[in-house]
Write a protein that holds these residues in place. Structure first.
Motif, short mmCIF file in Angstrom:
data_model
loop_
_atom_site.label_atom_id
_atom_site.label_comp_id
_atom_site.label_asym_id
_atom_site.label_seq_id
_atom_site.Cartn_x
_atom_site.Cartn_y
_atom_site.Cartn_z
N SER A 50 0.79 -1.24 0.00
CA SER A 50 0.00 0.00 0.00
C SER A 50 0.82 1.29 0.00
O SER A 50 0.25 2.36 -0.20
CB SER A 50 -0.92 0.02 1.22
OG SER A 50 -0.15 0.16 2.41
N ARG A 97 8.41 -3.44 -4.20
CA ARG A 97 8.34 -1.99 -4.06
C ARG A 97 9.71 -1.55 -3.57
O ARG A 97 10.26 -2.12 -2.64
CB ARG A 97 7.25 -1.57 -3.08
CG ARG A 97 7.04 -0.06 -3.01
CD ARG A 97 5.98 0.32 -1.98
NE ARG A 97 4.66 -0.10 -2.36
CZ ARG A 97 3.68 0.71 -2.79
NH1 ARG A 97 3.91 2.00 -2.89
NH2 ARG A 97 2.50 0.23 -3.09
N TYR A 120 8.36 0.02 -8.81
CA TYR A 120 7.53 -1.16 -8.59
C TYR A 120 7.92 -2.25 -9.58
O TYR A 120 8.37 -1.96 -10.68
CB TYR A 120 6.05 -0.82 -8.81
CG TYR A 120 5.62 0.44 -8.10
CD1 TYR A 120 5.15 0.40 -6.80
CD2 TYR A 120 5.71 1.67 -8.74
CE1 TYR A 120 4.78 1.56 -6.15
CE2 TYR A 120 5.34 2.84 -8.09
CZ TYR A 120 4.87 2.78 -6.79
OH TYR A 120 4.51 3.92 -6.15
N THR A 129 3.98 2.72 -13.43
CA THR A 129 3.27 3.67 -12.57
C THR A 129 2.68 2.98 -11.34
O THR A 129 2.41 1.78 -11.36
CB THR A 129 2.11 4.35 -13.32
OG1 THR A 129 1.12 3.35 -13.62
CG2 THR A 129 2.58 5.03 -14.59
N ALA A 130 2.48 3.77 -10.30
CA ALA A 130 1.82 3.26 -9.10
C ALA A 130 0.40 2.82 -9.42
O ALA A 130 -0.09 1.83 -8.88
CB ALA A 130 1.82 4.33 -8.02
N THR A 131 -0.26 3.52 -10.33
CA THR A 131 -1.63 3.18 -10.71
C THR A 131 -1.69 1.77 -11.29
O THR A 131 -2.54 0.96 -10.90
CB THR A 131 -2.18 4.20 -11.72
OG1 THR A 131 -2.15 5.49 -11.11
CG2 THR A 131 -3.60 3.86 -12.12
N GLU A 132 -0.79 1.46 -12.20
CA GLU A 132 -0.78 0.12 -12.80
C GLU A 132 -0.46 -0.94 -11.75
O GLU A 132 -1.08 -2.01 -11.71
CB GLU A 132 0.25 0.06 -13.94
CG GLU A 132 0.30 -1.30 -14.62
CD GLU A 132 1.35 -1.41 -15.70
OE1 GLU A 132 1.57 -2.54 -16.16
OE2 GLU A 132 1.96 -0.38 -16.08
N ASN A 134 -1.02 -0.80 -8.51
CA ASN A 134 -2.18 -0.95 -7.62
C ASN A 134 -3.33 -1.69 -8.29
O ASN A 134 -4.04 -2.45 -7.64
CB ASN A 134 -2.63 0.42 -7.12
CG ASN A 134 -1.62 1.02 -6.16
OD1 ASN A 134 -0.90 0.31 -5.47
ND2 ASN A 134 -1.55 2.33 -6.14
N GLU A 135 -3.52 -1.47 -9.58
CA GLU A 135 -4.57 -2.21 -10.31
C GLU A 135 -4.28 -3.71 -10.29
O GLU A 135 -5.17 -4.52 -10.07
CB GLU A 135 -4.66 -1.71 -11.75
CG GLU A 135 -5.37 -0.39 -11.89
CD GLU A 135 -5.37 0.11 -13.33
OE1 GLU A 135 -5.18 -0.68 -14.26
OE2 GLU A 135 -5.55 1.34 -13.51
N ARG A 136 -3.03 -4.06 -10.53
CA ARG A 136 -2.66 -5.48 -10.49
C ARG A 136 -2.87 -6.07 -9.09
O ARG A 136 -3.34 -7.19 -8.95
CB ARG A 136 -1.21 -5.67 -10.93
CG ARG A 136 -1.00 -5.44 -12.40
CD ARG A 136 0.43 -5.75 -12.76
NE ARG A 136 0.69 -5.46 -14.16
CZ ARG A 136 1.64 -6.05 -14.85
NH1 ARG A 136 2.42 -6.96 -14.29
NH2 ARG A 136 1.84 -5.73 -16.11
N ARG A 138 -5.01 -5.13 -6.81
CA ARG A 138 -6.44 -5.28 -6.53
C ARG A 138 -6.99 -6.59 -7.07
O ARG A 138 -7.98 -7.10 -6.56
CB ARG A 138 -7.23 -4.10 -7.08
CG ARG A 138 -7.25 -2.90 -6.17
CD ARG A 138 -8.28 -1.86 -6.60
NE ARG A 138 -7.90 -1.16 -7.81
CZ ARG A 138 -7.07 -0.13 -7.85
NH1 ARG A 138 -6.52 0.29 -6.74
NH2 ARG A 138 -6.76 0.46 -8.98
#
Length: 158
Positions: A50, A97, A120, A129-132, A134-136, A138
């Motif tokens: 997180s 991370r 990451y 990216t952090a977005t990618e 975090n999507e993985r 989830r």
């Protein structure tokens, strides 16, 4: 979906300069005296997922610390990294991370610390990216359940 944590590798994270833990699929208990690193391991696990500590704080010291809670100068420029290896529905999956200092060397001047960056990885491949990332994540873990299991105060905050 069945997710089993198999290994956790911690490098230069808070009080742990290097820890490599292997887990079994049944029950794993981490015990130790005060200041032996139990909270550091929980913080490392939650941070890898997180970017926060086990109390849901984004602002906390990640860098390796000495016995006086000071950043270990010889490790200042080292990578501060956590790698988790999971078995997800019988398939091994590795996430990482990494937090590191950025430095610049203006012409003719001493290098100076200019900030930090987080990178990451997924199965050893860098994630842009952090977005990618975090999507993985989830698709593998439910962070609400992780918080319930790792933060004794989280339940009361609901």
């Amino acid at each position: 979906m069945r997710v089993i944590l198999r290994e956790m590798i911690v490098r230069n994270f808070q009080g742990a300069t290097h820890r490599h833990l292997k887990f079994n699929s049944k029950e794993n208990i981490i015990v130790g005296d005060n200041r032996e690193g139990k909270t550091t391991l929980v913080n490392a696990y939650i941070w890898a997922l997180s970017g926060k500590d086990s109390y849901d704080n984004a602002e906390f010291e990640i860098k390796a610390l000495d016995g006086n809670n000071q950043v270990i100068e010889t490790l200042r420029r080292a990578d501060h990294e956590v790698i988790l290896k999971w078995e997800v529905d019988s398939v091994m999956t590795e996430i990482g991370r990494n937090y590191l200092e950025t430095w610049s060397s203006p012409k003719g001047a001493e290098p100076r610390h200019t900030g930090h960056t987080t990178t990451y990885s997924w199965n050893g491949v860098p994630i842009k990216t952090a977005t990618e990332f975090n999507e993985r994540l989830r698709n593998v873990v439910d962070m609400e359940k992780i918080k319930l299991l790792s933060n004794s105060n989280y339940f009361h905050s609901l």
